[in-house]
Design a protein around this motif. Structure first.
Motif, PDB file in Angstrom:
ATOM      1  N   HIS A 182      -6.297  -0.730 -15.340  1.00 14.45           N
ATOM      2  CA  HIS A 182      -6.002  -1.978 -14.625  1.00 14.45           C
ATOM      3  C   HIS A 182      -4.688  -2.574 -15.147  1.00 14.45           C
ATOM      4  O   HIS A 182      -3.844  -3.040 -14.387  1.00 14.45           O
ATOM      5  CB  HIS A 182      -7.168  -2.957 -14.816  1.00 14.45           C
ATOM      6  CG  HIS A 182      -7.109  -4.152 -13.927  1.00 14.45           C
ATOM      7  ND1 HIS A 182      -6.511  -5.337 -14.309  1.00 14.45           N
ATOM      8  CD2 HIS A 182      -7.542  -4.348 -12.654  1.00 14.45           C
ATOM      9  CE1 HIS A 182      -6.590  -6.204 -13.313  1.00 14.45           C
ATOM     10  NE2 HIS A 182      -7.216  -5.634 -12.309  1.00 14.45           N
ATOM     11  N   ARG A 187       0.081  -4.901  -8.791  1.00 19.04           N
ATOM     12  CA  ARG A 187      -0.773  -5.484  -7.743  1.00 19.04           C
ATOM     13  C   ARG A 187      -0.704  -4.597  -6.505  1.00 19.04           C
ATOM     14  O   ARG A 187       0.378  -4.146  -6.135  1.00 19.04           O
ATOM     15  CB  ARG A 187      -0.312  -6.895  -7.391  1.00 19.04           C
ATOM     16  CG  ARG A 187      -0.588  -7.867  -8.501  1.00 19.04           C
ATOM     17  CD  ARG A 187      -0.355  -9.308  -8.076  1.00 19.04           C
ATOM     18  NE  ARG A 187      -0.502 -10.175  -9.237  1.00 19.04           N
ATOM     19  CZ  ARG A 187      -1.674 -10.518  -9.766  1.00 19.04           C
ATOM     20  NH1 ARG A 187      -2.797 -10.124  -9.211  1.00 19.04           N
ATOM     21  NH2 ARG A 187      -1.722 -11.286 -10.844  1.00 19.04           N
ATOM     22  N   ARG A 252     -15.434  -3.163 -11.304  1.00 17.89           N
ATOM     23  CA  ARG A 252     -15.327  -4.595 -10.925  1.00 17.89           C
ATOM     24  C   ARG A 252     -15.139  -5.460 -12.164  1.00 17.89           C
ATOM     25  O   ARG A 252     -14.304  -6.368 -12.168  1.00 17.89           O
ATOM     26  CB  ARG A 252     -16.599  -5.036 -10.189  1.00 17.89           C
ATOM     27  CG  ARG A 252     -16.687  -4.428  -8.805  1.00 17.89           C
ATOM     28  CD  ARG A 252     -17.696  -5.179  -7.939  1.00 17.89           C
ATOM     29  NE  ARG A 252     -17.723  -4.594  -6.611  1.00 17.89           N
ATOM     30  CZ  ARG A 252     -18.794  -4.072  -6.031  1.00 17.89           C
ATOM     31  NH1 ARG A 252     -19.972  -4.093  -6.633  1.00 17.89           N
ATOM     32  NH2 ARG A 252     -18.715  -3.544  -4.820  1.00 17.89           N
ATOM     33  N   GLY A 255     -11.763  -5.809 -13.323  1.00 16.06           N
ATOM     34  CA  GLY A 255     -10.854  -6.599 -12.476  1.00 16.06           C
ATOM     35  C   GLY A 255     -10.532  -5.945 -11.145  1.00 16.06           C
ATOM     36  O   GLY A 255      -9.759  -6.508 -10.355  1.00 16.06           O
ATOM     37  N   PHE A 256     -11.079  -4.764 -10.867  1.00 14.87           N
ATOM     38  CA  PHE A 256     -10.764  -4.098  -9.595  1.00 14.87           C
ATOM     39  C   PHE A 256     -11.556  -4.744  -8.453  1.00 14.87           C
ATOM     40  O   PHE A 256     -12.675  -5.203  -8.649  1.00 14.87           O
ATOM     41  CB  PHE A 256     -11.065  -2.595  -9.672  1.00 14.87           C
ATOM     42  CG  PHE A 256     -10.055  -1.865 -10.501  1.00 14.87           C
ATOM     43  CD1 PHE A 256      -8.821  -1.520  -9.969  1.00 14.87           C
ATOM     44  CD2 PHE A 256     -10.310  -1.566 -11.830  1.00 14.87           C
ATOM     45  CE1 PHE A 256      -7.866  -0.881 -10.745  1.00 14.87           C
ATOM     46  CE2 PHE A 256      -9.360  -0.934 -12.618  1.00 14.87           C
ATOM     47  CZ  PHE A 256      -8.135  -0.590 -12.069  1.00 14.87           C
ATOM     48  N   GLU A 257     -10.947  -4.748  -7.292  1.00 16.55           N
ATOM     49  CA  GLU A 257     -11.612  -5.300  -6.099  1.00 16.55           C
ATOM     50  C   GLU A 257     -11.709  -4.218  -5.036  1.00 16.55           C
ATOM     51  O   GLU A 257     -11.113  -3.161  -5.158  1.00 16.55           O
ATOM     52  CB  GLU A 257     -10.849  -6.517  -5.588  1.00 16.55           C
ATOM     53  CG  GLU A 257     -10.893  -7.635  -6.628  1.00 16.55           C
ATOM     54  CD  GLU A 257     -10.387  -8.972  -6.131  1.00 16.55           C
ATOM     55  OE1 GLU A 257     -10.316  -9.175  -4.901  1.00 16.55           O
ATOM     56  OE2 GLU A 257     -10.054  -9.796  -6.992  1.00 16.55           O
ATOM     57  N   ARG A 258     -12.458  -4.553  -3.981  1.00 18.71           N
ATOM     58  CA  ARG A 258     -12.683  -3.603  -2.869  1.00 18.71           C
ATOM     59  C   ARG A 258     -13.053  -2.213  -3.402  1.00 18.71           C
ATOM     60  O   ARG A 258     -12.505  -1.191  -2.994  1.00 18.71           O
ATOM     61  CB  ARG A 258     -11.437  -3.535  -1.976  1.00 18.71           C
ATOM     62  CG  ARG A 258     -11.287  -4.854  -1.244  1.00 18.71           C
ATOM     63  CD  ARG A 258     -10.019  -5.143  -0.505  1.00 18.71           C
ATOM     64  NE  ARG A 258      -9.166  -4.099  -0.111  1.00 18.71           N
ATOM     65  CZ  ARG A 258      -7.835  -4.205  -0.139  1.00 18.71           C
ATOM     66  NH1 ARG A 258      -7.249  -5.318  -0.569  1.00 18.71           N
ATOM     67  NH2 ARG A 258      -7.093  -3.218   0.279  1.00 18.71           N
ATOM     68  N   GLY A 274     -10.754   1.736  -6.431  1.00 16.94           N
ATOM     69  CA  GLY A 274     -10.698   0.291  -6.615  1.00 16.94           C
ATOM     70  C   GLY A 274      -9.254  -0.158  -6.518  1.00 16.94           C
ATOM     71  O   GLY A 274      -8.327   0.608  -6.839  1.00 16.94           O
ATOM     72  N   LYS A 276      -6.250  -3.059  -7.452  1.00 17.67           N
ATOM     73  CA  LYS A 276      -5.851  -4.204  -8.280  1.00 17.67           C
ATOM     74  C   LYS A 276      -5.188  -5.210  -7.361  1.00 17.67           C
ATOM     75  O   LYS A 276      -4.133  -4.925  -6.783  1.00 17.67           O
ATOM     76  CB  LYS A 276      -4.885  -3.776  -9.372  1.00 17.67           C
ATOM     77  CG  LYS A 276      -4.350  -4.939 -10.195  1.00 17.67           C
ATOM     78  CD  LYS A 276      -3.641  -4.482 -11.424  1.00 17.67           C
ATOM     79  CE  LYS A 276      -2.984  -5.627 -12.156  1.00 17.67           C
ATOM     80  NZ  LYS A 276      -2.342  -5.234 -13.400  1.00 17.67           N
ATOM     81  N   VAL A 277      -5.833  -6.352  -7.191  1.00 22.03           N
ATOM     82  CA  VAL A 277      -5.319  -7.325  -6.212  1.00 22.03           C
ATOM     83  C   VAL A 277      -4.420  -8.343  -6.904  1.00 22.03           C
ATOM     84  O   VAL A 277      -4.659  -8.698  -8.050  1.00 22.03           O
ATOM     85  CB  VAL A 277      -6.503  -8.026  -5.515  1.00 22.03           C
ATOM     86  CG1 VAL A 277      -6.032  -9.070  -4.500  1.00 22.03           C
ATOM     87  CG2 VAL A 277      -7.350  -6.976  -4.802  1.00 22.03           C
TER      88      VAL A 277
END
Ligand SMILES: C[S@@+](CC[C@H](N)C(=O)[O-])C[C@H]1O[C@@H](n2cnc3c(N)ncnc32)[C@H](O)[C@@H]1O
Length: 277
Positions: A182, A187, A252, A255-258, A274, A276-277
């Protein structure tokens, strides 16, 4: 540098009850991969019935790479996934070789890296034949680095894709590594984890485990001449590793999303993604 002795066992039946809980897992994993490096590719192909190549191609597809993306393939081993990424970037750049500063393979087992470098050199030579290009990577340019997934030698927000194929299960502290992935992603960057799993269907799982525990360890040990217990470790490390939901939870928590999972070949292998947003 002292190399681990690869002629004595790294694992015994007691340690294999839960290899992830063994305090010196890192050293044992390294010793085992150093021993099997020369026959690693052959065993992969034969024992996955050539599915391993398809799984890596799928992983590259899920990474949705763009032509200027920078990619780090962690636990790259003999470089198969790294080279699929190079191939994909090459296609996006319409036949031009990827910039060697664009793709990195990193592995803590030194013995894997010369094999990966030789493959890269062959790929680069083929590129030259088909599509003459200005930049001609020299051996010093080859992007394979000796290093640890848990402490990556890259700055923050350095790359667009981090991948790890059949590696996260072998890392001593997977959560620490996922946090590190991460950190080095920008981003919008994607983490791609490819890892063995077990089929969810009970009958298939039984058949698979028979093959995985009773047949593969014998034939793979025969092919490799391994004395470290690497191919006994393989099925036990899969059977005792965290499940799919826990893997998603870890991604998650880092820090990963979707975060999504894509099961492959009846769920024998899963690709996790995943963002990184
Ligand atoms: C099963 S091999 C996978 C190699 C390759 N990614 C592939 O798809 O064939 C696992 C690799 O993970 C590497 N590895 C395990 N723990 C590691 C760590 N902490 N840091 C870097 N590499 C690691 C091993 O040295 C080994 O080469």
């Amino acid at each position: 540098m002292t190399r681990p002795d690869s002629t004595s066992p790294a694992w015994d039946d007691r340690l294999l009850e839960n290899p992830h809980a063994v305090t010196d897992k890192r050293a044992r994993v390294q010793k085992m991969f150093a021993a099997i490096a020369p026959s690693y590719d052959m065993n992969n192909r034969v024992h996955s019935f050539w599915q391993d190549e398809r799984w890596r191609r799928k992983a590259v597809e899920y990474a949705e790479v763009a032509s200027n993306d920078r990619i780090i393939d962690v636990a790259c081993g003999t470089g198969d996934l790294t080279l699929w990424f190079a191939h994909q970037i090459g296609l996006k750049r319409i036949g031009a070789k990827p910039d060697p500063a664009q793709i990195f393979g990193i592995d803590f087992t030194y013995e894997m890296l010369p094999i990966a470098r030789a493959k890269w050199a062959r790929l680069a030579a083929n590129w030259d034949e088909d599509q003459p290009v200005d930049d001609d990577p020299q051996p010093s340019d080859l992007p394979f680095i000796n290093g640890d997934a848990q402490i990556l030698p890259f700055p923050d927000a350095f790359c667009d894709v981090v991948s790890i194929a059949f590696g996260i299960r072998n890392v001593a502290d997977p959560m620490m590594a996922i946090r590190e992935f991460h950190r080095v992603l920008r981003r919008g960057g994607r983490l791609i984890i490819l890892e063995f799993s077990l089929p969810t269907n009970r009958i298939l799982r039984g058949m698979y485990n028979f093959y995985f525990r009773q047949i593969l360890p014998r034939t793979a040990t025969l092919i490799s001449g391994d004395k470290t217990g690497a191919y006994k470790y393989l099925p036990e490390s899969v059977n005792t590793f965290i499940g799919r939901e826990q893997m998603i939870g870890m991604m998650r928590d880092a820090g990963f999303e979707r975060v999504e999972q894509f099961p492959l070949t009846f769920g024998v292998c899963v690709c996790y993604r995943g963002i990184k947003v």
